[in-house]
Write a protein that holds these residues in place. Structure first.
Motif, PDB file in Angstrom:
ATOM      1  N   TYR A 118     -14.960 -64.221  82.335  1.00  0.00           N
ATOM      2  CA  TYR A 118     -14.753 -62.801  82.610  1.00  0.00           C
ATOM      3  C   TYR A 118     -14.826 -62.522  84.111  1.00  0.00           C
ATOM      4  CZ  TYR A 118     -15.066 -57.758  82.312  1.00  0.00           C
ATOM      5  OH  TYR A 118     -14.827 -56.412  82.468  1.00  0.00           O
ATOM      6  N   LEU A 119     -15.779 -63.135  84.778  1.00  0.00           N
ATOM      7  CA  LEU A 119     -15.882 -62.938  86.225  1.00  0.00           C
ATOM      8  C   LEU A 119     -14.648 -63.461  86.953  1.00  0.00           C
ATOM      9  CD1 LEU A 119     -19.641 -63.771  86.800  1.00  0.00           C
ATOM     10  CD2 LEU A 119     -18.518 -61.568  87.167  1.00  0.00           C
ATOM     11  N   LEU A 120     -14.132 -64.593  86.532  1.00  0.00           N
ATOM     12  CA  LEU A 120     -12.921 -65.139  87.153  1.00  0.00           C
ATOM     13  C   LEU A 120     -11.735 -64.205  86.964  1.00  0.00           C
ATOM     14  CD1 LEU A 120     -13.169 -68.932  86.251  1.00  0.00           C
ATOM     15  CD2 LEU A 120     -13.291 -67.901  88.536  1.00  0.00           C
ATOM     16  N   ILE A 121     -11.575 -63.689  85.746  1.00  0.00           N
ATOM     17  CA  ILE A 121     -10.439 -62.814  85.504  1.00  0.00           C
ATOM     18  C   ILE A 121     -10.621 -61.458  86.183  1.00  0.00           C
ATOM     19  CG2 ILE A 121     -11.033 -61.720  83.304  1.00  0.00           C
ATOM     20  CD1 ILE A 121      -8.033 -62.555  82.520  1.00  0.00           C
ATOM     21  N   CYS A 122     -11.869 -61.007  86.336  1.00  0.00           N
ATOM     22  CA  CYS A 122     -12.110 -59.763  87.093  1.00  0.00           C
ATOM     23  C   CYS A 122     -11.715 -59.953  88.556  1.00  0.00           C
ATOM     24  CB  CYS A 122     -13.573 -59.341  86.991  1.00  0.00           C
ATOM     25  SG  CYS A 122     -13.973 -58.536  85.436  1.00  0.00           S
ATOM     26  N   ASP A 123     -12.061 -61.094  89.121  1.00  0.00           N
ATOM     27  CA  ASP A 123     -11.661 -61.369  90.500  1.00  0.00           C
ATOM     28  C   ASP A 123     -10.137 -61.369  90.623  1.00  0.00           C
ATOM     29  OD1 ASP A 123     -14.312 -61.547  91.247  1.00  0.00           O
ATOM     30  OD2 ASP A 123     -14.366 -63.748  91.216  1.00  0.00           O
ATOM     31  N   SER A 124      -9.469 -61.965  89.647  1.00  0.00           N
ATOM     32  CA  SER A 124      -8.001 -61.966  89.639  1.00  0.00           C
ATOM     33  C   SER A 124      -7.459 -60.554  89.503  1.00  0.00           C
ATOM     34  CB  SER A 124      -7.473 -62.823  88.485  1.00  0.00           C
ATOM     35  OG  SER A 124      -7.838 -64.156  88.651  1.00  0.00           O
ATOM     36  N   TYR A 125      -8.116 -59.755  88.693  1.00  0.00           N
ATOM     37  CA  TYR A 125      -7.688 -58.373  88.499  1.00  0.00           C
ATOM     38  C   TYR A 125      -7.815 -57.570  89.793  1.00  0.00           C
ATOM     39  CZ  TYR A 125      -7.697 -53.580  86.694  1.00  0.00           C
ATOM     40  OH  TYR A 125      -7.432 -52.252  86.479  1.00  0.00           O
ATOM     41  N   TYR A 126      -8.960 -57.687  90.469  1.00  0.00           N
ATOM     42  CA  TYR A 126      -9.139 -56.958  91.730  1.00  0.00           C
ATOM     43  C   TYR A 126      -8.138 -57.426  92.776  1.00  0.00           C
ATOM     44  CZ  TYR A 126     -13.482 -55.236  89.691  1.00  0.00           C
ATOM     45  OH  TYR A 126     -14.404 -54.652  88.868  1.00  0.00           O
ATOM     46  N   GLY A 158      -2.030 -55.878  95.467  1.00  0.00           N
ATOM     47  CA  GLY A 158      -0.676 -56.182  95.915  1.00  0.00           C
ATOM     48  C   GLY A 158       0.254 -56.800  94.902  1.00  0.00           C
ATOM     49  N   SER A 159      -0.100 -56.836  93.653  1.00  0.00           N
ATOM     50  CA  SER A 159       0.785 -57.405  92.646  1.00  0.00           C
ATOM     51  C   SER A 159       1.625 -56.315  92.007  1.00  0.00           C
ATOM     52  CB  SER A 159      -0.029 -58.123  91.574  1.00  0.00           C
ATOM     53  OG  SER A 159      -0.707 -59.219  92.120  1.00  0.00           O
ATOM     54  N   SER A 160       2.630 -56.766  91.287  1.00  0.00           N
ATOM     55  CA  SER A 160       3.501 -55.820  90.589  1.00  0.00           C
ATOM     56  C   SER A 160       2.752 -55.213  89.405  1.00  0.00           C
ATOM     57  CB  SER A 160       4.753 -56.546  90.088  1.00  0.00           C
ATOM     58  OG  SER A 160       4.408 -57.420  89.027  1.00  0.00           O
ATOM     59  N   PRO A 161       3.202 -54.055  88.943  1.00  0.00           N
ATOM     60  CA  PRO A 161       2.547 -53.429  87.786  1.00  0.00           C
ATOM     61  C   PRO A 161       2.502 -54.344  86.555  1.00  0.00           C
ATOM     62  CG  PRO A 161       3.946 -51.832  88.872  1.00  0.00           C
ATOM     63  CD  PRO A 161       4.206 -53.161  89.536  1.00  0.00           C
ATOM     64  N   SER A 162       3.547 -55.124  86.326  1.00  0.00           N
ATOM     65  CA  SER A 162       3.546 -56.010  85.155  1.00  0.00           C
ATOM     66  C   SER A 162       2.517 -57.130  85.309  1.00  0.00           C
ATOM     67  CB  SER A 162       4.937 -56.591  84.901  1.00  0.00           C
ATOM     68  OG  SER A 162       5.344 -57.406  85.973  1.00  0.00           O
ATOM     69  N   GLU A 173      -0.850 -55.552  84.670  1.00  0.00           N
ATOM     70  CA  GLU A 173      -1.020 -55.313  83.240  1.00  0.00           C
ATOM     71  C   GLU A 173      -1.358 -56.605  82.493  1.00  0.00           C
ATOM     72  OE1 GLU A 173       1.511 -53.628  79.446  1.00  0.00           O
ATOM     73  OE2 GLU A 173       2.152 -53.083  81.464  1.00  0.00           O
ATOM     74  N   SER A 174      -0.720 -57.703  82.861  1.00  0.00           N
ATOM     75  CA  SER A 174      -1.006 -58.991  82.207  1.00  0.00           C
ATOM     76  C   SER A 174      -2.446 -59.429  82.450  1.00  0.00           C
ATOM     77  CB  SER A 174      -0.061 -60.075  82.727  1.00  0.00           C
ATOM     78  OG  SER A 174       1.255 -59.805  82.347  1.00  0.00           O
ATOM     79  N   VAL A 175      -2.889 -59.329  83.692  1.00  0.00           N
ATOM     80  CA  VAL A 175      -4.265 -59.716  84.010  1.00  0.00           C
ATOM     81  C   VAL A 175      -5.242 -58.784  83.309  1.00  0.00           C
ATOM     82  CG1 VAL A 175      -5.960 -59.973  85.867  1.00  0.00           C
ATOM     83  CG2 VAL A 175      -3.630 -60.786  86.214  1.00  0.00           C
ATOM     84  N   ASP A 176      -4.917 -57.495  83.265  1.00  0.00           N
ATOM     85  CA  ASP A 176      -5.800 -56.530  82.622  1.00  0.00           C
ATOM     86  C   ASP A 176      -5.901 -56.778  81.120  1.00  0.00           C
ATOM     87  OD1 ASP A 176      -7.570 -54.282  82.733  1.00  0.00           O
ATOM     88  OD2 ASP A 176      -5.970 -53.070  81.845  1.00  0.00           O
ATOM     89  N   MET A 177      -4.828 -57.186  80.485  1.00  0.00           N
ATOM     90  CA  MET A 177      -4.873 -57.504  79.055  1.00  0.00           C
ATOM     91  C   MET A 177      -5.822 -58.673  78.799  1.00  0.00           C
ATOM     92  SD  MET A 177      -0.951 -56.961  77.816  1.00  0.00           S
ATOM     93  CE  MET A 177      -1.264 -57.740  76.247  1.00  0.00           C
ATOM     94  N   GLY A 178      -5.747 -59.680  79.647  1.00  0.00           N
ATOM     95  CA  GLY A 178      -6.664 -60.812  79.530  1.00  0.00           C
ATOM     96  C   GLY A 178      -8.104 -60.393  79.758  1.00  0.00           C
TER      97      GLY A 178
END
Length: 154
Positions: free
Chosen positions: A88-96, A101-105, A108-113
């Motif tokens: 969860y911490l790894l994916i939160c870092d990816s989300y932040y 600077g990432s695209s909305p899609s 959204e993909s990272v947020d779903m994970g």
């Protein structure tokens, strides 16, 4: 509203790591949301509401609960939660990072994970507390957010 609920939540400042503004905001929102609406029923308690202090002590998660006719600490090993906490911490870092600077899609993909892991952590927490404290899913999700805040290193 049932009196089997949390009236207040505190995170033990002595075990709480420093946080970014995003993480501190998540902590405050989780606490506010839990206090506004939750279901929290310690086994053997006649009534609440309850005050909860969460802390980490010797790699154990401590739920220090007081209120109504109840005063008790429940201690859980973090070992069964560590895998989902780390993921969860790894994916939160990816989300932040994606928010910067990432695209909305992609966001959204990272947020779903992230949401999927959050749900997994909440269900694991409910399972670990079974027979000790009964929680609804949303309360477990928000408590998982606070456990992540305690577990996060720096």
């Amino acid at each position: 509203m049932s009196d089997h609920r949390l009236a207040s939540i505190a995170l033990d400042a002595a075990t709480l790591p420093a946080a970014t503004s995003e993480i501190e905001h998540e902590r405050r929102v989780a606490i506010y949301d839990i206090v506004e609406r939750n279901s929290f029923e310690p086994a053997g308690s006649e009534h609440g509401p309850y005050d909860l202090t969460l802390s980490l002590q010797d790699s154990r998660l401590v739920f220090d609960i007081a209120g109504g006719d109840y005063k008790r600490a429940h201690v859980l090993s973090l070992t069964p939660l560590k895998s989902v906490l780390k993921d969860y911490l790894l994916i939160c870092d990816s989300y932040y990072e994606a928010l910067r600077g990432s695209s909305p899609s992609q966001i959204e993909s990272v947020d779903m994970g992230r949401r999927g892991l959050h749900n997994e952590g909440a269900e694991l927490l409910k399972d670990r507390l079974a027979g000790k404290i009964a929680l609804d899913h949303e309360t477990a999700r928000r408590l998982f957010t606070l456990i992540v805040a305690l577990y996060r290193r720096g």
